[in-house]
Scaffold this active site. Structure first.
Site, PDB file in Angstrom:
ATOM      1  N   GLU A 117      39.912  30.879  68.048  1.00 60.21           N
ATOM      2  CA  GLU A 117      39.271  32.172  68.323  1.00 60.21           C
ATOM      3  C   GLU A 117      37.826  32.179  67.807  1.00 60.21           C
ATOM      4  O   GLU A 117      37.367  33.115  67.153  1.00 60.21           O
ATOM      5  CB  GLU A 117      40.069  33.349  67.749  1.00 60.21           C
ATOM      6  N   GLU A 131      34.008  41.214  59.101  1.00 55.24           N
ATOM      7  CA  GLU A 131      34.483  40.140  59.995  1.00 55.24           C
ATOM      8  C   GLU A 131      33.358  39.476  60.788  1.00 55.24           C
ATOM      9  O   GLU A 131      33.409  38.278  61.049  1.00 55.24           O
ATOM     10  CB  GLU A 131      35.554  40.685  60.951  1.00 55.24           C
ATOM     11  N   HIS A 235      48.809  51.300  58.748  1.00 55.17           N
ATOM     12  CA  HIS A 235      48.437  50.169  57.888  1.00 55.17           C
ATOM     13  C   HIS A 235      48.727  50.541  56.423  1.00 55.17           C
ATOM     14  O   HIS A 235      48.482  51.682  56.029  1.00 55.17           O
ATOM     15  CB  HIS A 235      46.943  49.883  58.094  1.00 55.17           C
TER      16      HIS A 235
HETATM   17  C1  UD1 Z   1      42.319  42.316  57.074  1.00 52.60           C
HETATM   18  C2  UD1 Z   1      41.189  41.585  57.800  1.00 52.60           C
HETATM   19  C3  UD1 Z   1      40.944  42.236  59.157  1.00 52.60           C
HETATM   20  C4  UD1 Z   1      42.220  42.331  59.951  1.00 52.60           C
HETATM   21  C5  UD1 Z   1      43.291  43.028  59.125  1.00 52.60           C
HETATM   22  C6  UD1 Z   1      44.581  42.951  59.891  1.00 52.60           C
HETATM   23  C7  UD1 Z   1      39.513  40.729  56.245  1.00 52.60           C
HETATM   24  C8  UD1 Z   1      38.172  40.930  55.679  1.00 52.60           C
HETATM   25  N1  UD1 Z   1      39.956  41.698  57.091  1.00 52.60           N
HETATM   26  O1  UD1 Z   1      41.871  43.651  56.831  1.00 52.60           O
HETATM   27  O2  UD1 Z   1      40.032  41.446  59.891  1.00 52.60           O
HETATM   28  O3  UD1 Z   1      41.964  43.123  61.079  1.00 52.60           O
HETATM   29  O4  UD1 Z   1      43.466  42.324  57.889  1.00 52.60           O
HETATM   30  O5  UD1 Z   1      45.449  43.947  59.534  1.00 52.60           O
HETATM   31  O6  UD1 Z   1      40.159  39.749  55.965  1.00 52.60           O
HETATM   32  N2  UD1 Z   1      47.394  46.224  51.800  1.00 52.60           N
HETATM   33  C9  UD1 Z   1      48.698  46.345  51.355  1.00 52.60           C
HETATM   34  N3  UD1 Z   1      49.631  45.500  51.895  1.00 52.60           N
HETATM   35  C10 UD1 Z   1      49.325  44.556  52.818  1.00 52.60           C
HETATM   36  C11 UD1 Z   1      47.996  44.445  53.258  1.00 52.60           C
HETATM   37  C12 UD1 Z   1      47.056  45.280  52.738  1.00 52.60           C
HETATM   38  O7  UD1 Z   1      49.003  47.154  50.519  1.00 52.60           O
HETATM   39  O8  UD1 Z   1      50.216  43.829  53.272  1.00 52.60           O
HETATM   40  C13 UD1 Z   1      46.366  47.140  51.253  1.00 52.60           C
HETATM   41  C14 UD1 Z   1      45.856  46.696  49.888  1.00 52.60           C
HETATM   42  O9  UD1 Z   1      45.515  47.836  49.138  1.00 52.60           O
HETATM   43  C15 UD1 Z   1      44.616  45.895  50.266  1.00 52.60           C
HETATM   44  C16 UD1 Z   1      44.085  46.732  51.432  1.00 52.60           C
HETATM   45  O10 UD1 Z   1      45.253  47.156  52.132  1.00 52.60           O
HETATM   46  O11 UD1 Z   1      43.700  45.791  49.195  1.00 52.60           O
HETATM   47  C17 UD1 Z   1      43.166  45.997  52.364  1.00 52.60           C
HETATM   48  O12 UD1 Z   1      43.772  44.781  52.773  1.00 52.60           O
HETATM   49  P1  UD1 Z   1      42.862  43.504  53.198  1.00 52.60           P
HETATM   50  O13 UD1 Z   1      43.735  42.358  53.559  1.00 52.60           O
HETATM   51  O14 UD1 Z   1      41.821  43.269  52.181  1.00 52.60           O
HETATM   52  O15 UD1 Z   1      42.100  44.021  54.459  1.00 52.60           O
HETATM   53  P2  UD1 Z   1      42.600  44.611  55.821  1.00 52.60           P
HETATM   54  O16 UD1 Z   1      41.972  45.946  55.950  1.00 52.60           O
HETATM   55  O17 UD1 Z   1      44.068  44.523  55.982  1.00 52.60           O
HETATM   56  N1  UDP Z   2      50.869  44.822  65.198  1.00 58.08           N
HETATM   57  C1  UDP Z   2      52.185  44.800  64.748  1.00 58.08           C
HETATM   58  N2  UDP Z   2      52.726  45.936  64.206  1.00 58.08           N
HETATM   59  C2  UDP Z   2      52.014  47.081  64.076  1.00 58.08           C
HETATM   60  C3  UDP Z   2      50.677  47.106  64.524  1.00 58.08           C
HETATM   61  C4  UDP Z   2      50.128  45.961  65.067  1.00 58.08           C
HETATM   62  O1  UDP Z   2      52.864  43.789  64.859  1.00 58.08           O
HETATM   63  O2  UDP Z   2      52.572  48.067  63.579  1.00 58.08           O
HETATM   64  C5  UDP Z   2      50.280  43.599  65.752  1.00 58.08           C
HETATM   65  C6  UDP Z   2      49.636  43.751  67.114  1.00 58.08           C
HETATM   66  O3  UDP Z   2      50.558  43.470  68.144  1.00 58.08           O
HETATM   67  C7  UDP Z   2      48.521  42.722  67.064  1.00 58.08           C
HETATM   68  C8  UDP Z   2      48.172  42.614  65.615  1.00 58.08           C
HETATM   69  O4  UDP Z   2      49.222  43.235  64.885  1.00 58.08           O
HETATM   70  O5  UDP Z   2      48.978  41.436  67.481  1.00 58.08           O
HETATM   71  C9  UDP Z   2      46.869  43.306  65.359  1.00 58.08           C
HETATM   72  O6  UDP Z   2      46.677  43.435  63.982  1.00 58.08           O
HETATM   73  P1  UDP Z   2      45.535  44.321  63.366  1.00 58.08           P
HETATM   74  O7  UDP Z   2      45.160  45.405  64.308  1.00 58.08           O
HETATM   75  O8  UDP Z   2      46.012  44.698  62.005  1.00 58.08           O
HETATM   76  O9  UDP Z   2      44.358  43.264  63.175  1.00 58.08           O
HETATM   77  P2  UDP Z   2      43.142  42.814  64.119  1.00 58.08           P
HETATM   78  O10 UDP Z   2      43.681  42.293  65.382  1.00 58.08           O
HETATM   79  O11 UDP Z   2      42.265  44.014  64.278  1.00 58.08           O
HETATM   80  O12 UDP Z   2      42.466  41.775  63.292  1.00 58.08           O
END
Ligand code: UD1
Ligand code: UDP
Length: 362
Positions: A117, A131, A235
């Site tokens: 990607e 990102e 999320h």
């Molecule tokens: C990350 C990615 C983003 C992607 C997203 C997918 C980066 C910079 N960003 O963002 O590109 O779209 O994942 O969902 O890597 N948290 C939990 N449990 C989890 C995950 C997150 O509690 O399983 C909470 C925590 O407080 C954490 C916050 O969410 O600090 C942010 O999580 P983080 O992985 O840093 O960034 P995302 O917003 O999930």
């Molecule tokens: N997705 C999932 N469960 C959810 C919401 C999203 O499995 O409740 C999947 C969705 O099908 C997609 C991926 O998570 O493949 C997208 O993840 P996210 O939007 O967190 O990250 P991004 O694609 O923006 O990096």
């Protein structure tokens, strides 16, 4: 060839695990999988679904940690793990902090990097944040760039990259594992005949006022249209949860739930009237499935979907979200144009193509 595939978050797992399954079919590859645990439950559920056990497992997630803390923790981790795994190639995906740190560590150690990607760009370093920076940085050090589309390939050529291949996006391959004609679930039953609108929102640049404004726009939509039923898998970031629960406290035609499994999400998406989202991957999946995407962002790196008419950029202003969504959904002709399934992001053979490219690059 020893390949170390790095996965940190839910979307990386969804897009990388079908590829790992494909690579494991080839005897010339020795594939090792590293889960950084940037995400916890959302990530582990995808590993279980694809029945893959990581060879290396770390737990980088801390509640509400800063990007710097996450980056420091991951760089320290990769410094050790790359010594232990001793791969010929590190395979990373997309633009997360896990992918960025793995690439930087591999670069410092002189290990070859293949980027799945590659080449997505908004040309705006603040959107998506961080990102857009991560993707540019990863592509700068990548030795093999696997671009999902011709547009991504052109971006890379313009930046002077030479080893670039177009493969399609592996997320379409992932749908081959999950779509189920006989799917049923209590979440669908809750809709009780109403048309389903899926909602997701999590981007860092949207946290705070922008998210509140966009969600209040969705609230207006739901108040005006009781024939719609919104499903909002939230999320786990506490900054998302709080706003979500506050904005929809008195709304009857919405279900706010935990993140859905990939099996549930893909099948509910494929049965939805539309999706409102700021996600990257959902733009690709929905376009393939012919589900109109109303994008709660000011920019997209998936311009092919916008040009093809599958994606409408609404931004995050509540009134623009409400009016943009309702004016399309109430217009049969406009809605049916957005509902045409499209192959702009791939047709399900990306993993096979990537395996062939890696085989020939030995
Ligand atoms: C990350 C990615 C983003 C992607 C997203 C997918 C980066 C910079 N960003 O963002 O590109 O779209 O994942 O969902 O890597 N948290 C939990 N449990 C989890 C995950 C997150 O509690 O399983 C909470 C925590 O407080 C954490 C916050 O969410 O600090 C942010 O999580 P983080 O992985 O840093 O960034 P995302 O917003 O999930
Ligand atoms: N997705 C999932 N469960 C959810 C919401 C999203 O499995 O409740 C999947 C969705 O099908 C997609 C991926 O998570 O493949 C997208 O993840 P996210 O939007 O967190 O990250 P991004 O694609 O923006 O990096």
């Amino acid at each position: 060839m020893r390949i170390l595939a790095v996965i940190g978050t839910r979307p990386e797992a969804i897009k990388m695990l079908p590829l790992i399954i494909e690579l494991k079919k080839h005897p010339s590859f020795d594939v090792f999988v590293c889960s950084t645990g940037q995400h916890t439950d959302m990530l582990n559920g995808v590993f279980e679904y694809f029945n893959i056990e990581p060879d290396y497992r770390f737990c980088a997630m801390r509640k509400e940690q800063s990007l710097s803390e996450l980056t420091i923790r991951l760089l320290r981790y990769f410094d050790e793990i790359l010594e232990d795994a001793n791969p010929d190639t590190v395979l990373v995906h997309g633009d997360t902090t896990s992918a960025f740190c793995a690439s930087l560590s591999a670069f410092y150690k002189g290990i070859k990097i293949a980027h799945v990607e590659a080449g997505l760009r908004t040309f705006n370093k603040s959107s998506p944040f961080p990102e857009e920076f991560n993707r540019v940085a990863i592509d700068t050090v990548a030795d093999i760039c696997l671009a999902p589309t011709e547009e991504a390939k052109c971006n890379l050529y313009k930046e002077g990259k030479s080893v670039v291949f177009t493969t399609g996006n592996t997320v379409i391959d992932s749908l081959n594992y999950t779509l189920d004609r006989g799917y049923s679930s209590p979440v669908l039953d809750d809709a009780n005949g109403r048309k389903i609108v899926l909602l997701t929102m999590h981007r860092r640049e949207n946290l705070g006022d922008r998210m509140r404004s966009a969600l209040l726009g969705v609230r207006d939509i739901l108040l005006l249209r009781d024939d719609l039923f919104c499903i909002f898998p939230c999320h786990p970031n506490p900054a998302v949860r709080e706003v979500a629960e506050d904005c929809f406290a008195d709304i009857k035609n919405i279900k706010i739930c935990e993140p859905l499994s990939i099996y549930d999400f893909h099948n509910i998406l494929s049965r939805s009237l539309a999706v409102l989202t700021d996600s990257g991957g959902i733009q690709e999946e929905a376009s393939f499935l012919g589900v109109p995407v109303f994008l709660l962002r000011d920019t997209t790196e998936r311009k092919e979907g916008e040009q093809n008419g599958n994606i409408a950029l609404l931004g995050t202003d509540g009134r623009a979200v409400r009016d943009g969504f309702l004016s399309t959904v109430s217009d049969t002709e406009k809605l049916s144009k957005m509902s045409k399934p499209s192959l702009v992001f791939g047709n399900g053979d990306a993993c096979e193509k990537i395996a062939k490219i890696l085989l020939s690059s030995k």
